[in-house]
Design an enzyme around this catalytic site. Structure first.
Site, short mmCIF file in Angstrom:
data_model
loop_
_atom_site.label_atom_id
_atom_site.label_comp_id
_atom_site.label_asym_id
_atom_site.label_seq_id
_atom_site.Cartn_x
_atom_site.Cartn_y
_atom_site.Cartn_z
CG PHE A 22 29.35 -1.42 11.75
CD1 PHE A 22 30.57 -1.13 11.16
CD2 PHE A 22 28.19 -0.98 11.14
CE1 PHE A 22 30.63 -0.40 9.98
CE2 PHE A 22 28.23 -0.26 9.95
CZ PHE A 22 29.45 0.03 9.38
CD GLU A 182 24.33 10.42 5.52
OE1 GLU A 182 23.96 9.23 5.54
OE2 GLU A 182 25.31 10.84 6.17
CG ASP A 311 20.92 -1.02 15.39
OD1 ASP A 311 21.49 -0.20 16.13
OD2 ASP A 311 20.84 -0.89 14.15
CD GLN A 327 32.69 4.80 16.78
OE1 GLN A 327 32.96 4.31 17.88
NE2 GLN A 327 33.52 4.70 15.76
#
Lengths: 451, 451
Positions: A22, A182, A311, A327
């Site tokens: 991302f 999830e 990260d 994000q």
């Protein structure tokens, strides 16, 4: 060929981005838009950008790998001065400004962006636990988990020893962050709703899905009330949620958690991440999770041409690090692109990076999510619609993913899991005690009477 | 547990089907419909039925594996007396009427249907050529070919030696049956139309796709006129079609064909098939391609309870064997189900199997096909629409595959190849001569100057 020759040749500085997750991809898109004259090289060890937040849907047979991945060079195809290289980066020569790759390759840079993400943290048990309990970071991980689940069902179908069958049908998810929750929710739906009706010798009572969490509550980053609701929803789906249960051991036959032995052949790891080794490549000071400590503008101390984000970076001078979510990385990617633009054009130093928290979302099964957006707390179907919308918008950001949307709808409406393929050559173990008589239905398989 | 105990227990005979390809699955569905009281066991070494005619679309990144495969137990889920077992069959004990599987498992039968298909025939070079030139029989095959093609492009992008680059961008398809022709056409579209525009150091002139055929014409099973048209179409797509060119050798660096050396790292085998070893399991007389010779009712001589069909059987007493296509296997599957029904109910012996040839179809690229249906010969777009319709109807036969239809349309309209994922850990070789200067564009990568 060295960087001096090249820059004098084209007159443009070269930006190298390592990692097309991302953060890296947003940086590449922003640079292409803001500074089309810059020579940009994007290096990744795979050929695709992966929409990691939906990887659990691949692991639970609802989506194909291609539904959540796009070739990096396809995303960047219109940026004519951008090249994409598939290669494994092995280090950075920070003094001579070169990215070193496998096979004795290297490439020079004027500006470097490191966005290499994170991998599973097994807290010192990488070698022993890693192969037994795959995480959810790559397509290979997701396929390995899908194979494990589907093979366990195939094997349980021909197993006649109830103890073995119980072990095969016990699934352990370690860690209760959004990924763990999830995964457990989606796995419960796969097991109880999709698979069980199609097997002749498996009934729902034999299946046991356990979510293990060392802390007193699940979804620690969410408000107490939402976390409680998510736990209830998981339990309604059939998940055995065990909080205050630290994991102590993983073997090929199961786990020890909270002092208790759980026999299981399928263990999934979502309990923690460790930054990529980029901090070590750069010789940078790192925090406990391996993240490089960076300046407020995300550059490395003493190396204003080197940026670290996502990260792999920790930009907080004091206070907790930013959450490891898409994000943060995306906002940092766009921010670094603007910092580089200012550097190149000689503009004054930029404002420090500031993260705009747009909220936290997690799904629990097909039509239930929790959302924490500023002061707003929502759970249930409305939150799920928000979750769905946000994810579709981001997926569509890279390419029109109408098909993915349709597949979701399809899967949702008809409870189908289309991607139930066991890949690679898998060989089932023999049923351990074929003459055992305590299975209610007749055993259909005998061991070979001649041998 | 033996068969006597079981049949006396349920009062119903047990039919065992080995292999859930087109023939086995049709037999299973027909038995479930005609004789719901029969105990039916379907054994396959994978968990999915594969729509093999579209495997080349997976190999060329247009479809995901899940788009053309369905779990066998999903197809048969409504037949309550049918069980599905994922296991590797190792032999048949034809006297005691047992199917032997790996891991010392076995299952008894009253009636046995062998439908285990065929695999690549490398004409005595299985061991040396097999690993170098994968065929198109399984999902793993198709993924291996997809990986090879995509990796070749990635590697060519960073390669600076024009000889090496040429070798990487030369793709050889051996054999010009429908599979070879479809593969070559689809690969040409992938290479020229989808991939090339997204690479900075590859232009269409560097790519060479060669279709090799030992016979004087391609598509030998089709009428001369249609085969000629297909050849022209292939050539328009950019395929170098070489007929009268027998393959002589395959190495990891290329092939020798028609006495000429062709350097290539991607070789695809579609030149011939060999029946599965089922003929040997049964101790049956086999033809040159390993097919078991069967009676006109597809049963084995002296064993009226054992049936062999599809690519594993040769029912022709004299004359050429039936073509190895899905239609033959499907018709035989339904026929054998009716024979077994007649046997069980004690009805008189059935009519011999007769193949109703519904015609031959082959696609050459996205919107061009050839069709030979009885006396009718069509080529071009209309034939392609027929091809599309036939394939969609058959796909929908097992499950509603609206999504697949949409993906095709999508791919067709926008020239996208969505499934361009390189899976598994692939490591590129280093460019062989990074200082070579004859590539027109500047070489962006240098070898590490410090090593």
């Amino acid at each position: 060929m060295n960087v001096e020759a090249r820059t004098s040749e084209t007159g443009h500085p070269r930006v190298v981005i390592v990692g097309a997750g991302f953060g890296g991809l947003q940086a590449a898109l922003a640079i292409g838009k803001q500074q089309p004259e810059v020579d940009l090289t994007v290096i990744d060890r795979t050929n695709h950008h992966l929409f990691q937040p939906l990887l659990y849907q691949v692991a639970t047979a609802a989506l194909s790998p291609a539904d959540i991945s796009t070739p990096i060079r396809h995303v960047l195809r219109k940026q004519k001065r951008t090249e994409v290289i598939m290669a494994e980066v092995t280090g950075i020569d920070i003094e001579s400004k070169r990215v070193m790759m496998a096979d004795n390759l290297s490439i020079p840079y004027n500006y470097l962006i490191i966005a290499t993400g994170a991998h599973e943290n097994y807290f010192g048990h990488q070698k022993s636990w890693g192969p037994l309990a795959p995480g959810l970071k790559s397509i290979e991980d997701a396929q390995a988990i899908r194979n494990k689940i589907l093979v366990a069902f195939e094997q349980a179908e021909i197993e006649t020893d109830p103890e073995q069958q119980k072990k095969l049908l016990t699934f352990v998810v370690v860690g209760s962050g959004p990924t763990g929750v999830e995964m457990a929710g989606s796995m419960a739906e796969l097991a109880y709703q999709t698979l069980t009706p199609e097997y002749r010798h498996i009934d729902p009572g034999m299946i046991h899905i356990i979510l293990i969490e060392a802390l007193p509550k699940i979804l620690n980053a969410f408000p107490e009330k939402l976390a409680r609701r998510a736990k209830k929803k998981l339990e309604r789906l059939g998940v055995d949620v065990r909080t205050n249960t630290p994991l102590e051991e993983i073997t090929k036959d199961g786990v020890v958690a909270g002092g208790q032995w759980i026999a299981s052949t399928t263990i999934i790891w979502t309990a923690g991440v460790q930054a990529s080794p980029a901090g070590q490549w750069l010789g940078a000071e790192t925090d406990r999770a391996g993240r490089a400590k960076v300046m407020p503008d995300l550059s490395l101390p003493d190396y204003p041409e080197v940026f670290v984000l996502g990260d792999t970076a920790n930009p907080s001078q004091d206070g907790p690090p930013l959450p490891g979510v898409a994000q943060v990385a995306m906002q940092q990617g766009r921010y670094v692109a603007s910092v580089i633009k200012q550097r190149i054009s000689g503009e004054p130093a930029p404002e420090p990076f500031h993260y705009h928290d747009k909220g936290n979302l997690a799904t629990v099964g097909r039509a239930y999510a929790i959302a924490s957006i500023g002061p707003i707390r929502i759970s249930g179907f409305i939150a799920w619609i928000i979750w769905l919308t946000v994810h579709i918008v981001y997926l569509i950001g890279y390419e029109n993913r109408t098909i993915v949307l349709l597949q979701w709808a399809w899967s949702y409406l008809l409870l189908k899991r289309r991607v139930r393929i066991i890949t690679r050559s898998v060989r089932l173990s023999p049923p351990s005690d074929p003459n055992h008589k305590s299975i209610p239905e007749k055993a259909k398989i005998a061991t070979n009477p001649k041998q």
